[in-house]
Design an enzyme around this catalytic site. Sequence first.
Site, PDB file in Angstrom:
ATOM      1  N   ASN A 176       0.864  -1.181  -0.109  1.00 23.47           N
ATOM      2  CA  ASN A 176      -0.023   0.017   0.059  1.00 23.47           C
ATOM      3  C   ASN A 176       0.873   1.290  -0.042  1.00 23.47           C
ATOM      4  O   ASN A 176       1.629   1.334   0.800  1.00 23.47           O
ATOM      5  CB  ASN A 176      -0.674  -0.031   1.264  1.00 23.47           C
ATOM      6  CG  ASN A 176      -1.864   1.237   1.202  1.00 23.47           C
ATOM      7  OD1 ASN A 176      -2.300   1.604   0.316  1.00 23.47           O
ATOM      8  ND2 ASN A 176      -1.726   2.031   2.357  1.00 23.47           N
ATOM      9  N   GLY A 178      -0.028   5.293   0.828  1.00 23.84           N
ATOM     10  CA  GLY A 178      -1.163   5.817   1.511  1.00 23.84           C
ATOM     11  C   GLY A 178      -0.712   7.121   2.326  1.00 23.84           C
ATOM     12  O   GLY A 178       0.290   7.193   2.766  1.00 23.84           O
ATOM     13  N   THR A 179      -1.544   8.081   2.495  1.00 24.24           N
ATOM     14  CA  THR A 179      -1.204   9.264   3.193  1.00 24.24           C
ATOM     15  C   THR A 179      -1.808   9.170   4.557  1.00 24.24           C
ATOM     16  O   THR A 179      -3.247   9.188   4.512  1.00 24.24           O
ATOM     17  CB  THR A 179      -1.651  10.520   2.426  1.00 24.24           C
ATOM     18  OG1 THR A 179      -0.855  10.741   1.254  1.00 24.24           O
ATOM     19  CG2 THR A 179      -1.357  11.634   3.295  1.00 24.24           C
ATOM     20  N   TYR A 180      -1.404   9.283   5.603  1.00 22.93           N
ATOM     21  CA  TYR A 180      -2.120   9.289   6.903  1.00 22.93           C
ATOM     22  C   TYR A 180      -1.170  10.146   7.929  1.00 22.93           C
ATOM     23  O   TYR A 180       0.126  10.410   7.750  1.00 22.93           O
ATOM     24  CB  TYR A 180      -1.944   7.677   7.500  1.00 22.93           C
ATOM     25  CG  TYR A 180      -2.356   6.663   6.221  1.00 22.93           C
ATOM     26  CD1 TYR A 180      -3.604   6.405   6.275  1.00 22.93           C
ATOM     27  CD2 TYR A 180      -1.470   5.793   5.875  1.00 22.93           C
ATOM     28  CE1 TYR A 180      -4.127   5.531   5.561  1.00 22.93           C
ATOM     29  CE2 TYR A 180      -1.740   5.001   4.799  1.00 22.93           C
ATOM     30  CZ  TYR A 180      -3.074   4.741   4.707  1.00 22.93           C
ATOM     31  OH  TYR A 180      -3.630   3.850   3.752  1.00 22.93           O
ATOM     32  N   ARG A 181      -2.110  10.986   8.652  1.00 21.90           N
ATOM     33  CA  ARG A 181      -1.482  11.859   9.363  1.00 21.90           C
ATOM     34  C   ARG A 181      -0.465  11.271  10.425  1.00 21.90           C
ATOM     35  O   ARG A 181      -0.638  10.214  10.964  1.00 21.90           O
ATOM     36  CB  ARG A 181      -2.389  12.655  10.101  1.00 21.90           C
ATOM     37  CG  ARG A 181      -2.974  12.047  11.313  1.00 21.90           C
ATOM     38  CD  ARG A 181      -4.116  13.187  11.996  1.00 21.90           C
ATOM     39  NE  ARG A 181      -4.510  12.906  13.383  1.00 21.90           N
ATOM     40  CZ  ARG A 181      -5.266  13.053  13.986  1.00 21.90           C
ATOM     41  NH1 ARG A 181      -6.523  13.779  13.111  1.00 21.90           N
ATOM     42  NH2 ARG A 181      -5.344  12.941  15.351  1.00 21.90           N
ATOM     43  N   HIS A 198      -9.071   2.330   6.447  1.00 26.88           N
ATOM     44  CA  HIS A 198      -7.961   2.687   5.433  1.00 26.88           C
ATOM     45  C   HIS A 198      -7.294   1.182   5.023  1.00 26.88           C
ATOM     46  O   HIS A 198      -6.947   0.384   5.997  1.00 26.88           O
ATOM     47  CB  HIS A 198      -7.199   3.541   6.168  1.00 26.88           C
ATOM     48  CG  HIS A 198      -7.686   5.035   5.902  1.00 26.88           C
ATOM     49  ND1 HIS A 198      -7.460   5.932   6.812  1.00 26.88           N
ATOM     50  CD2 HIS A 198      -8.719   5.270   5.095  1.00 26.88           C
ATOM     51  CE1 HIS A 198      -8.148   7.144   6.346  1.00 26.88           C
ATOM     52  NE2 HIS A 198      -9.027   6.615   5.336  1.00 26.88           N
ATOM     53  N   GLU A 240      -0.811   1.226  -6.361  1.00 22.26           N
ATOM     54  CA  GLU A 240      -0.711   2.743  -6.563  1.00 22.26           C
ATOM     55  C   GLU A 240       0.479   3.165  -7.594  1.00 22.26           C
ATOM     56  O   GLU A 240       0.250   4.075  -8.566  1.00 22.26           O
ATOM     57  CB  GLU A 240      -0.483   3.464  -5.266  1.00 22.26           C
ATOM     58  CG  GLU A 240      -1.692   3.583  -4.296  1.00 22.26           C
ATOM     59  CD  GLU A 240      -1.751   2.250  -3.515  1.00 22.26           C
ATOM     60  OE1 GLU A 240      -1.316   1.491  -3.391  1.00 22.26           O
ATOM     61  OE2 GLU A 240      -2.881   2.460  -2.664  1.00 22.26           O
ATOM     62  N   GLU A 290      -8.375  19.119  11.109  1.00 20.56           N
ATOM     63  CA  GLU A 290      -8.274  18.224   9.987  1.00 20.56           C
ATOM     64  C   GLU A 290      -9.063  18.707   8.836  1.00 20.56           C
ATOM     65  O   GLU A 290      -9.618  19.702   8.751  1.00 20.56           O
ATOM     66  CB  GLU A 290      -9.150  16.832  10.632  1.00 20.56           C
ATOM     67  CG  GLU A 290      -8.142  15.848  11.092  1.00 20.56           C
ATOM     68  CD  GLU A 290      -7.383  15.019   9.965  1.00 20.56           C
ATOM     69  OE1 GLU A 290      -7.865  15.209   8.816  1.00 20.56           O
ATOM     70  OE2 GLU A 290      -6.860  14.103  10.227  1.00 20.56           O
TER      71      GLU A 290
END
Lengths: 492, 74
Positions: A176, A178-181, A198, A240, A290
């Site tokens: 994966n 992905g963008t996660y904070r 997610h 991706e 957020e």
Amino acid sequence: MSEAGVKDIQVPSGKTGTTKAYHDLRSFLATLEAEGQLVRVKNEVDPEEIGAAGRASANLKNGPAVFFEKVKGYKNPVVTNVHGSWANHALMMGMDKDTPVKEQFLELSRRWDLYPVAPKRVPTAPVNENTVTENINIFDIISLYRINTYDSGCFLSKACIVSADPEDPTSYGKTNLGTYRMQVKGKDKLGIQALPFHDIGLQLSKAEALNQPVPIAICLGCDPITTFMASTPIRYDQSEYDYVGALNNGVPMEITKSATLGLEIPAGCEICIEGYIEPRLRECEGPFGEFPGSYSGARLQAVVRITAISHRNNPVFENLYLGIPWSEIDYLMALNTSVPLYKMLKDTFPEVQAVNAMYTHGIGVIVSTKVRFGGFGKAVAMRLLTTPHGMAYNKIIIVVDEFVDPFNLEQVMWAMTTRVDPDKDVSVIKNCPGMPLDPSSNPPGMHNKLIIDATTPKAPEIVSRETELLTPPAGTEKWEEIISQLVKAARK
Amino acid sequence: MICPRCDTDKVEVMATSPVGHVWELYLCKTCTYSWRSTETPNKTDPKLYNHKFKIKPETIPSMLVIPPVPPLKA
């Protein structure tokens, strides 16, 4: 290659001219600067001024990226608002910066169908020019700062995070991006928000059931399409990287192995932080300002231990401001949320014409569709609520006729005011999955959903009276083209 | 030193500025709040910190857990 990191390519499908595919952030920043879409701040700034500058730039029409050359007390520069305007978004795709939003949507939709375009694996990459594995201090390399006033600390808000499936770690498709904070909690420690729906939430759940850590590579400052794709909802087993090649109009992206864990990462990134999500550990994290435009609240969330940091020489830290829309994140999550939802709907309902899911990551969605029979619009909305992304995110869905441009809010409001009978066209679906960061979800993660069917009634629904639509006068399209060319010439 | 957010005294220096000695960054070991010495008092002073964002240490264990920790597989 016309310049380092940029490739000129012929546009397929009968279009004329060339477009650009960027292999790193630096080459994209050079284009933004040449196009007047990047400004440099040469004076030294306090770290916490960068969040305000991100907000300010997003407030401007077609606001530029802002590059800070000197940040007080730090070694390296920062850039923000890289994706933060429709002009920058168009340039990311190699299009003219004045390209209208619907045209960008249609072009993105066309490139979407080029998937898969396999990446090119390169043995070496600039990101591995420097690697630190002992006495790690993230502050030595990255110019970190608080974004919004009551964020609980410094956050990475725009990292592309690579992680593998714990049950199938060699699977390329299940790896994966992905963008996660991420909250910075120490020189070698981060917090991560991994929501259950997610991909990384699924991977973490699998690993924690086995009491295993999750190896991750946190890539900062990637080329713009890679960052864009890391925030795009696609199927769990899709790659991706294969989509980056598609969205770059068929140009494969370049990937390389991370320095110590061997995860496959974007070769063009500025910085790669490697480490592990610790299994079965939760710690106070947040709040964070957020994307719904409010603070998230403090929660018990997962923890990352950093084991290595690799970086290019003089690495650029790319981060984004997010707050009340519109801000950079709203451009970053707009069309890349719209297109996959459109494709999923189109699979079962070819009547669907376009999907605008650019409001708070698809919490609000507008669908335009042909209507075959009474109730069709509502059925399309119900299908949206069963897609993997729509299930959790989509809360308010407006369905309009095929002749309404869902990106034109004046037209959408026209449909709402002239096509909706509140008594029969407005429906609430109770007790559905929801987005816990939406402050109206209750309890966090559960939602009632609203469907507004603003399509024209069709039999067997009772059609109370026929309506005859106005059509544009002959020559309207020709004059739109003439006038837009005149505007463009006047701006030069 | 007292944490501006949770008012406990388990505070450590998380980082000092890599260039010059122009700031220190502090970390609260109880609630993980962090702040820079050069920030404004509404972020650094326990008395001026917005009460809506204050945290009582005893409430931390009962916060919402995201994501939930799954049962161990046998």
